[in-house]
Design a protein around this motif. Structure first.
Motif, PDB file in Angstrom:
ATOM      1  N   THR A 153      58.519  40.818   8.657  1.00 54.81           N
ATOM      2  CA  THR A 153      59.308  40.249   9.741  1.00 54.81           C
ATOM      3  C   THR A 153      58.442  39.324  10.599  1.00 54.81           C
ATOM      4  OG1 THR A 153      60.659  40.763  11.678  1.00 54.81           O
ATOM      5  CG2 THR A 153      58.875  42.300  11.173  1.00 54.81           C
ATOM      6  N   ASP A 154      59.066  38.303  11.165  1.00 52.88           N
ATOM      7  CA  ASP A 154      58.361  37.407  12.094  1.00 52.88           C
ATOM      8  C   ASP A 154      58.199  38.058  13.464  1.00 52.88           C
ATOM      9  OD1 ASP A 154      58.213  35.469  10.174  1.00 52.88           O
ATOM     10  OD2 ASP A 154      59.835  34.244  10.981  1.00 52.88           O
TER      11      ASP A 154
ATOM     12  N   ILE B 155      62.130  56.596   7.274  1.00 53.85           N
ATOM     13  CA  ILE B 155      61.164  57.685   7.411  1.00 53.85           C
ATOM     14  C   ILE B 155      61.871  59.036   7.385  1.00 53.85           C
ATOM     15  CG2 ILE B 155      59.538  58.765   9.037  1.00 53.85           C
ATOM     16  CD1 ILE B 155      58.600  55.925   9.746  1.00 53.85           C
ATOM     17  N   LYS B 156      63.062  59.114   7.984  1.00 56.19           N
ATOM     18  CA  LYS B 156      63.844  60.355   7.953  1.00 56.19           C
ATOM     19  C   LYS B 156      64.135  60.791   6.519  1.00 56.19           C
ATOM     20  CE  LYS B 156      66.467  60.088  12.254  1.00 56.19           C
ATOM     21  NZ  LYS B 156      67.822  59.917  12.798  1.00 56.19           N
ATOM     22  N   GLU B 157      64.271  59.812   5.622  1.00 56.98           N
ATOM     23  CA  GLU B 157      64.535  60.099   4.212  1.00 56.98           C
ATOM     24  C   GLU B 157      63.239  60.269   3.423  1.00 56.98           C
ATOM     25  OE1 GLU B 157      67.098  57.003   2.825  1.00 56.98           O
ATOM     26  OE2 GLU B 157      68.702  57.570   4.194  1.00 56.98           O
ATOM     27  N   GLU B 158      62.141  60.501   4.143  1.00 56.88           N
ATOM     28  CA  GLU B 158      60.827  60.799   3.568  1.00 56.88           C
ATOM     29  C   GLU B 158      60.217  59.640   2.771  1.00 56.88           C
ATOM     30  OE1 GLU B 158      60.866  64.567   1.620  1.00 56.88           O
ATOM     31  OE2 GLU B 158      61.743  65.574   3.353  1.00 56.88           O
ATOM     32  N   ASN B 159      60.476  58.422   3.208  1.00 60.49           N
ATOM     33  CA  ASN B 159      59.841  57.248   2.627  1.00 60.49           C
ATOM     34  C   ASN B 159      58.588  56.902   3.428  1.00 60.49           C
ATOM     35  OD1 ASN B 159      61.896  56.319   0.593  1.00 60.49           O
ATOM     36  ND2 ASN B 159      63.161  56.383   2.427  1.00 60.49           N
ATOM     37  N   GLU B 160      57.629  56.248   2.788  1.00 66.61           N
ATOM     38  CA  GLU B 160      56.452  55.720   3.473  1.00 66.61           C
ATOM     39  C   GLU B 160      56.749  54.264   3.802  1.00 66.61           C
ATOM     40  OE1 GLU B 160      51.891  54.475   2.470  1.00 66.61           O
ATOM     41  OE2 GLU B 160      52.717  56.219   1.424  1.00 66.61           O
ATOM     42  N   VAL B 161      56.771  53.929   5.087  1.00 67.64           N
ATOM     43  CA  VAL B 161      57.183  52.593   5.514  1.00 67.64           C
ATOM     44  C   VAL B 161      56.029  51.895   6.223  1.00 67.64           C
ATOM     45  CG1 VAL B 161      58.829  51.277   6.891  1.00 67.64           C
ATOM     46  CG2 VAL B 161      59.554  53.406   5.797  1.00 67.64           C
ATOM     47  N   ARG B 162      55.756  50.672   5.822  1.00 66.19           N
ATOM     48  CA  ARG B 162      54.756  49.811   6.471  1.00 66.19           C
ATOM     49  C   ARG B 162      55.468  48.543   6.923  1.00 66.19           C
ATOM     50  NH1 ARG B 162      49.128  51.280   5.498  1.00 66.19           N
ATOM     51  NH2 ARG B 162      49.327  53.452   4.857  1.00 66.19           N
ATOM     52  N   ILE B 163      54.985  47.979   8.033  1.00 65.91           N
ATOM     53  CA  ILE B 163      55.538  46.738   8.561  1.00 65.91           C
ATOM     54  C   ILE B 163      54.464  45.661   8.470  1.00 65.91           C
ATOM     55  CG2 ILE B 163      56.580  45.597  10.561  1.00 65.91           C
ATOM     56  CD1 ILE B 163      58.233  47.968   9.525  1.00 65.91           C
ATOM     57  N   LEU B 164      54.834  44.510   7.911  1.00 64.19           N
ATOM     58  CA  LEU B 164      53.941  43.359   7.832  1.00 64.19           C
ATOM     59  C   LEU B 164      54.530  42.264   8.713  1.00 64.19           C
ATOM     60  CD1 LEU B 164      51.497  41.936   6.512  1.00 64.19           C
ATOM     61  CD2 LEU B 164      53.077  41.166   4.730  1.00 64.19           C
ATOM     62  N   THR B 165      53.752  41.813   9.685  1.00 68.50           N
ATOM     63  CA  THR B 165      54.242  40.802  10.611  1.00 68.50           C
ATOM     64  C   THR B 165      53.113  39.843  10.987  1.00 68.50           C
ATOM     65  OG1 THR B 165      55.529  40.480  12.640  1.00 68.50           O
ATOM     66  CG2 THR B 165      53.799  42.179  12.689  1.00 68.50           C
ATOM     67  N   LEU B 166      53.432  38.867  11.803  1.00 67.59           N
ATOM     68  CA  LEU B 166      52.459  37.865  12.240  1.00 67.59           C
ATOM     69  C   LEU B 166      51.675  38.372  13.441  1.00 67.59           C
ATOM     70  CD1 LEU B 166      54.839  34.790  12.114  1.00 67.59           C
ATOM     71  CD2 LEU B 166      53.218  35.519  10.369  1.00 67.59           C
ATOM     72  N   SER B 167      50.468  37.868  13.597  1.00 66.06           N
ATOM     73  CA  SER B 167      49.640  38.198  14.747  1.00 66.06           C
ATOM     74  C   SER B 167      49.241  36.910  15.452  1.00 66.06           C
ATOM     75  CB  SER B 167      48.388  38.950  14.293  1.00 66.06           C
ATOM     76  OG  SER B 167      47.504  39.102  15.368  1.00 66.06           O
ATOM     77  N   GLY B 168      49.433  36.879  16.745  1.00 67.39           N
ATOM     78  CA  GLY B 168      49.057  35.705  17.521  1.00 67.39           C
ATOM     79  C   GLY B 168      47.568  35.587  17.751  1.00 67.39           C
ATOM     80  N   ASN B 169      46.831  36.702  17.557  1.00 69.35           N
ATOM     81  CA  ASN B 169      45.393  36.686  17.834  1.00 69.35           C
ATOM     82  C   ASN B 169      44.549  37.111  16.636  1.00 69.35           C
ATOM     83  OD1 ASN B 169      45.846  39.404  17.698  1.00 69.35           O
ATOM     84  ND2 ASN B 169      45.434  39.805  19.864  1.00 69.35           N
ATOM     85  N   ALA B 170      45.160  37.223  15.465  1.00 63.68           N
ATOM     86  CA  ALA B 170      44.456  37.570  14.219  1.00 63.68           C
ATOM     87  C   ALA B 170      43.856  38.976  14.238  1.00 63.68           C
ATOM     88  CB  ALA B 170      43.395  36.533  13.887  1.00 63.68           C
ATOM     89  N   HIS B 171      44.385  39.865  15.075  1.00 65.41           N
ATOM     90  CA  HIS B 171      43.945  41.247  15.127  1.00 65.41           C
ATOM     91  C   HIS B 171      45.063  42.162  14.665  1.00 65.41           C
ATOM     92  CE1 HIS B 171      41.043  39.514  18.057  1.00 65.41           C
ATOM     93  NE2 HIS B 171      40.232  40.306  17.377  1.00 65.41           N
TER      94      HIS B 171
END
Length: 52
Positions: free
Chosen positions: A7-8, A29-45
């Motif tokens: 997501t942006d 997560i309630k359905e016992e999935n492993e969820v990661r979020i990939l998004t943009l960083s304004g400061n590269a951290h």
């Protein structure tokens, strides 16, 4: 199942996209999935907060 959501916009921003992504993540997560979020960083951290 391992799931990657891209997501942006993500926390700490507050808007409809962020709300939808957080709700989707919570329900997956309630359905016992492993969820990661990939998004943009304004400061590269990486940002990590427990429970988000």
């Amino acid at each position: 199942m391992k799931i990657l959501i891209t997501t942006d916009w993500y926390y700490p921003a507050i808007n409809g996209v962020v709300t939808s992504v957080l709700n989707l993540k919570r329900e997956l997560i309630k359905e016992e999935n492993e969820v990661r979020i990939l998004t943009l960083s304004g400061n590269a951290h990486s940002y990590s907060k427990t429970g988000i």
